[in-house]
Design a protein around this motif. Structure first.
Motif, PDB file in Angstrom:
ATOM      1  N   GLU A   1      18.715  24.969  35.568  1.00  0.00           N
ATOM      2  CA  GLU A   1      19.643  25.789  34.783  1.00  0.00           C
ATOM      3  C   GLU A   1      19.520  25.538  33.285  1.00  0.00           C
ATOM      4  N   GLY A   2      18.965  24.387  32.896  1.00  0.00           N
ATOM      5  CA  GLY A   2      18.832  24.051  31.487  1.00  0.00           C
ATOM      6  C   GLY A   2      19.222  22.611  31.212  1.00  0.00           C
ATOM      7  N   LYS A   3      19.403  22.280  29.947  1.00  0.00           N
ATOM      8  CA  LYS A   3      19.748  20.919  29.550  1.00  0.00           C
ATOM      9  C   LYS A   3      21.253  20.787  29.334  1.00  0.00           C
ATOM     10  N   PHE A   4      21.772  19.582  29.641  1.00  0.00           N
ATOM     11  CA  PHE A   4      23.203  19.342  29.479  1.00  0.00           C
ATOM     12  C   PHE A   4      23.448  17.840  29.376  1.00  0.00           C
ATOM     13  N   PHE A   5      24.659  17.478  28.992  1.00  0.00           N
ATOM     14  CA  PHE A   5      25.070  16.078  29.017  1.00  0.00           C
ATOM     15  C   PHE A   5      26.521  16.007  29.445  1.00  0.00           C
ATOM     16  N   TYR A   6      26.942  14.832  29.867  1.00  0.00           N
ATOM     17  CA  TYR A   6      28.318  14.638  30.297  1.00  0.00           C
ATOM     18  C   TYR A   6      29.095  13.904  29.206  1.00  0.00           C
ATOM     19  N   LEU A   7      30.267  14.448  28.866  1.00  0.00           N
ATOM     20  CA  LEU A   7      31.145  13.823  27.883  1.00  0.00           C
ATOM     21  C   LEU A   7      32.379  13.306  28.614  1.00  0.00           C
ATOM     22  N   SER A   8      32.554  11.988  28.588  1.00  0.00           N
ATOM     23  CA  SER A   8      33.642  11.351  29.335  1.00  0.00           C
ATOM     24  C   SER A   8      35.005  11.721  28.759  1.00  0.00           C
ATOM     25  N   ALA A   9      36.032  11.492  29.566  1.00  0.00           N
ATOM     26  CA  ALA A   9      37.407  11.770  29.139  1.00  0.00           C
ATOM     27  C   ALA A   9      37.749  10.989  27.876  1.00  0.00           C
ATOM     28  N   HIS A  10      38.349  11.683  26.914  1.00  0.00           N
ATOM     29  CA  HIS A  10      38.822  11.103  25.656  1.00  0.00           C
ATOM     30  C   HIS A  10      37.701  10.493  24.811  1.00  0.00           C
ATOM     31  N   ASP A  11      36.475  10.923  25.058  1.00  0.00           N
ATOM     32  CA  ASP A  11      35.343  10.452  24.253  1.00  0.00           C
ATOM     33  C   ASP A  11      34.988  11.515  23.212  1.00  0.00           C
ATOM     34  N   THR A  12      34.312  11.091  22.141  1.00  0.00           N
ATOM     35  CA  THR A  12      33.830  11.999  21.103  1.00  0.00           C
ATOM     36  C   THR A  12      32.327  11.826  20.950  1.00  0.00           C
ATOM     37  N   ALA A  13      31.609  12.944  20.951  1.00  0.00           N
ATOM     38  CA  ALA A  13      30.156  12.913  20.771  1.00  0.00           C
ATOM     39  C   ALA A  13      29.806  13.420  19.376  1.00  0.00           C
ATOM     40  N   LEU A  14      28.948  12.682  18.686  1.00  0.00           N
ATOM     41  CA  LEU A  14      28.400  13.127  17.404  1.00  0.00           C
ATOM     42  C   LEU A  14      27.035  13.736  17.678  1.00  0.00           C
ATOM     43  N   ILE A  15      26.868  14.998  17.294  1.00  0.00           N
ATOM     44  CA  ILE A  15      25.653  15.746  17.632  1.00  0.00           C
ATOM     45  C   ILE A  15      24.937  16.182  16.354  1.00  0.00           C
ATOM     46  N   LEU A  16      23.666  15.820  16.248  1.00  0.00           N
ATOM     47  CA  LEU A  16      22.849  16.291  15.137  1.00  0.00           C
ATOM     48  C   LEU A  16      22.305  17.665  15.485  1.00  0.00           C
ATOM     49  N   THR A  17      22.436  18.628  14.582  1.00  0.00           N
ATOM     50  CA  THR A  17      21.978  19.987  14.868  1.00  0.00           C
ATOM     51  C   THR A  17      20.465  20.101  14.737  1.00  0.00           C
ATOM     52  N   ASN A  18      19.914  21.081  15.434  1.00  0.00           N
ATOM     53  CA  ASN A  18      18.497  21.411  15.258  1.00  0.00           C
ATOM     54  C   ASN A  18      18.240  22.011  13.886  1.00  0.00           C
ATOM     55  N   GLU A  19      19.238  22.718  13.348  1.00  0.00           N
ATOM     56  CA  GLU A  19      19.045  23.521  12.149  1.00  0.00           C
ATOM     57  C   GLU A  19      19.275  22.734  10.854  1.00  0.00           C
ATOM     58  N   TYR A  20      18.429  22.997   9.893  1.00  0.00           N
ATOM     59  CA  TYR A  20      18.542  22.460   8.538  1.00  0.00           C
ATOM     60  C   TYR A  20      18.995  23.607   7.643  1.00  0.00           C
ATOM     61  N   PHE A  21      20.022  23.376   6.825  1.00  0.00           N
ATOM     62  CA  PHE A  21      20.526  24.401   5.912  1.00  0.00           C
ATOM     63  C   PHE A  21      20.311  23.948   4.462  1.00  0.00           C
ATOM     64  N   ASP A  22      19.930  24.891   3.624  1.00  0.00           N
ATOM     65  CA  ASP A  22      19.859  24.659   2.178  1.00  0.00           C
ATOM     66  C   ASP A  22      20.583  25.831   1.522  1.00  0.00           C
ATOM     67  N   VAL A  23      21.797  25.588   1.037  1.00  0.00           N
ATOM     68  CA  VAL A  23      22.607  26.672   0.481  1.00  0.00           C
ATOM     69  C   VAL A  23      22.723  26.515  -1.028  1.00  0.00           C
ATOM     70  N   SER A  24      22.847  27.640  -1.701  1.00  0.00           N
ATOM     71  CA  SER A  24      22.929  27.634  -3.151  1.00  0.00           C
ATOM     72  C   SER A  24      24.308  27.202  -3.619  1.00  0.00           C
ATOM     73  N   ASN A  25      24.438  27.076  -4.939  1.00  0.00           N
ATOM     74  CA  ASN A  25      25.717  26.650  -5.515  1.00  0.00           C
ATOM     75  C   ASN A  25      26.810  27.705  -5.394  1.00  0.00           C
ATOM     76  N   ASN A  26      26.439  28.930  -5.065  1.00  0.00           N
ATOM     77  CA  ASN A  26      27.447  29.987  -4.955  1.00  0.00           C
ATOM     78  C   ASN A  26      27.700  30.388  -3.491  1.00  0.00           C
ATOM     79  N   VAL A  27      27.513  29.415  -2.595  1.00  0.00           N
ATOM     80  CA  VAL A  27      27.789  29.639  -1.174  1.00  0.00           C
ATOM     81  C   VAL A  27      28.587  28.464  -0.630  1.00  0.00           C
ATOM     82  N   ALA A  28      29.636  28.779   0.101  1.00  0.00           N
ATOM     83  CA  ALA A  28      30.408  27.761   0.824  1.00  0.00           C
ATOM     84  C   ALA A  28      30.511  28.217   2.274  1.00  0.00           C
ATOM     85  N   GLY A  29      31.025  27.364   3.129  1.00  0.00           N
ATOM     86  CA  GLY A  29      31.111  27.746   4.534  1.00  0.00           C
ATOM     87  C   GLY A  29      32.165  26.973   5.295  1.00  0.00           C
TER      88      GLY A  29
END
Length: 419
Positions: A88-116
């Motif tokens: 079905e694809g890739k997945f992971f299990y996140l335990s109860a009351h746990d927090t996962a820090l995930i690094l994104t695949n995407e790299y962003f370079d935004v100009s000085n006149n862009v916020a998000g």
């Protein structure tokens, strides 16, 4: 009643005036959310917002869906979470009351006149994951570190990709919505000084350097090694770099022949040379190189002296240079993810062995003490039997197990205080 009507009308007038004022401010500052067409145009022109690697399937309405890399760290377990793969694809299990820090695949370079702003996806929230609420600063460049929190009392399966006819498709974990701020700021202006570095490497370094880990020490140290590698990452030259640098060299030659040497024949020769390069993997590069071929049929004199031709050709060359730099940026990002994947592959290969060794080394004093306590217990038991003491059965049992119990507790307390 008439007074109420008057008051309501008065309130409405004030509200209308406030709305008009807000609209005027927004129009004056050119504040607006970027839509699908804007994001697609940014990729084509390589300005304002640069996304590497860019995937048009991830452009959704007013946002861009961010996907998870293989670097997923558990705050409660102090280690990388294992990513599982099935039909079905890739997945992971996140335990109860746990927090996962995930690094994104995407790299962003935004100009000085862009916020998000970052937003949770409805499907994720409906599974029980917490809301994502953070911001993207103007001038940011780098991959993102996204946190997913499981606020429920059960383990949640988090799907990060799906498979269709053998083709793997990344599934978004969050959406970033981009907003234009002040159009007077140029993309080429000096970048804003930010206190949140790329990949939030500052947070990752704090985690691995300050957390007191009692169990999973090998796994924690392995993650620490990975963070240090990312912090000191330097891209390596490879065939992609060599290939793109050859194209850039031809573009520099065209630039020199056009701008300084004024040699239209050499301009055409180098345009012809570009057509010998194989660039099937990047359709945008192919399209931009093909755009240059129309200048091969233009009279030599007109290429240099016709202002329109000269200006357009120069713009096409600049676009191609940007495309080459973008491909090199994508390769840098790809090398970072390869570094992560190679580290995780080795980590999974040796984690069970090293975890066992780590456990033995860490608890060796306790194990030795426990063995000594067992020997002492056996000796005490033999002496009690031989001497035929007046103690009853339960008193003998307590006397026998006392060395084991006291040794185990004392070593355990000592180990905990040491850590």
């Amino acid at each position: 009643m008439n007074n109420n009507v008057c008051n309501n009308k008065k309130d409405k007038i004030f509200k209308d005036e406030e709305v008009k004022e807000i609209i005027n401010i927004v129009e004056k500052m050119n504040i607006r959310q970027f839509t699908t067409e804007d994001i697609k145009n940014f990729r084509k022109e390589l300005n304002t917002v640069i996304i590497a690697p860019y995937n048009e399937n991830q452009v959704k309405g007013v946002g861009y869906n961010l996907t998870a890399s293989n670097m997923i760290y558990s705050l409660s377990k102090h280690r990388l979470l294992k990513i599982k793969d099935n039909k079905e694809g890739k997945f992971f299990y996140l335990s109860a009351h746990d927090t996962a820090l995930i690094l994104t695949n995407e790299y962003f370079d935004v100009s000085n006149n862009v916020a998000g702003s970052f937003y949770s996806r409805v499907r994720r929230v409906s599974e029980g994951l917490g809301q994502i609420s953070t911001t993207l600063d103007p001038g940011w460049n780098g991959m993102f570190l996204i946190s997913l929190n499981n606020s429920t009392n059960r383990t949640i399966k988090v799907q990060i990709s799906s498979k269709t006819e053998g083709q793997e498709n990344k599934i978004g974990i969050a959406t970033v919505v981009l907003t234009g701020t002040d159009s007077t700021n140029s993309y080429i202006n000096e970048k804003i000084n930010l206190d949140n570095p790329a990949m939030r490497i500052d947070i990752l370094k704090e985690l691995v350097n300050t957390e007191r880990v009692i169990i999973n020490k090998y796994k924690h140290n392995s993650f620490k090694t990975l963070v240090n590698s990312l912090d000191n990452f330097i891209p390596k030259s490879n065939p992609t770099y060599d290939y793109i640098n050859k194209i850039k060299k031809e573009l520099e030659c065209i630039d020199n022949a056009l701008m300084y040497e004024k040699k239209p024949v050499e301009v055409k020769q180098h345009i012809n040379s570009l057509n010998w390069f194989s660039y099937e993997e990047n359709q945008e590069l192919k399209r931009k190189i093909n755009e240059l071929n129309k200048y091969l049929s233009i009279d030599d004199y007109l290429i240099i002296n016709e202002e329109k031709n000269f200006k357009e050709l120069k713009e096409e060359i600049d676009k191609l240079k940007k495309e080459c730099d973008y491909i090199l940026l994508c390769e840098n990002v790809n090398q970072i993810h390869n570094l992560i994947d190679d580290h995780i592959e080795k980590y999974n290969k040796y984690s069970s062995i090293n975890s066992t060794l780590d456990f033995i080394i860490k608890w060796k004093n306790t194990i030795i003490g426990f063995i000594a306590a067992i020997i002492s217990t056996i000796i005490i038991a033999i002496l009690l039997i031989q001497n035929n003491t007046n103690l009853d059965f339960y008193q003998k049992i307590i006397l026998i197990i006392t060395p084991i119990f006291t040794t185990l507790i004392s070593n355990l307390i000592g180990k905990l205080f040491k850590w």
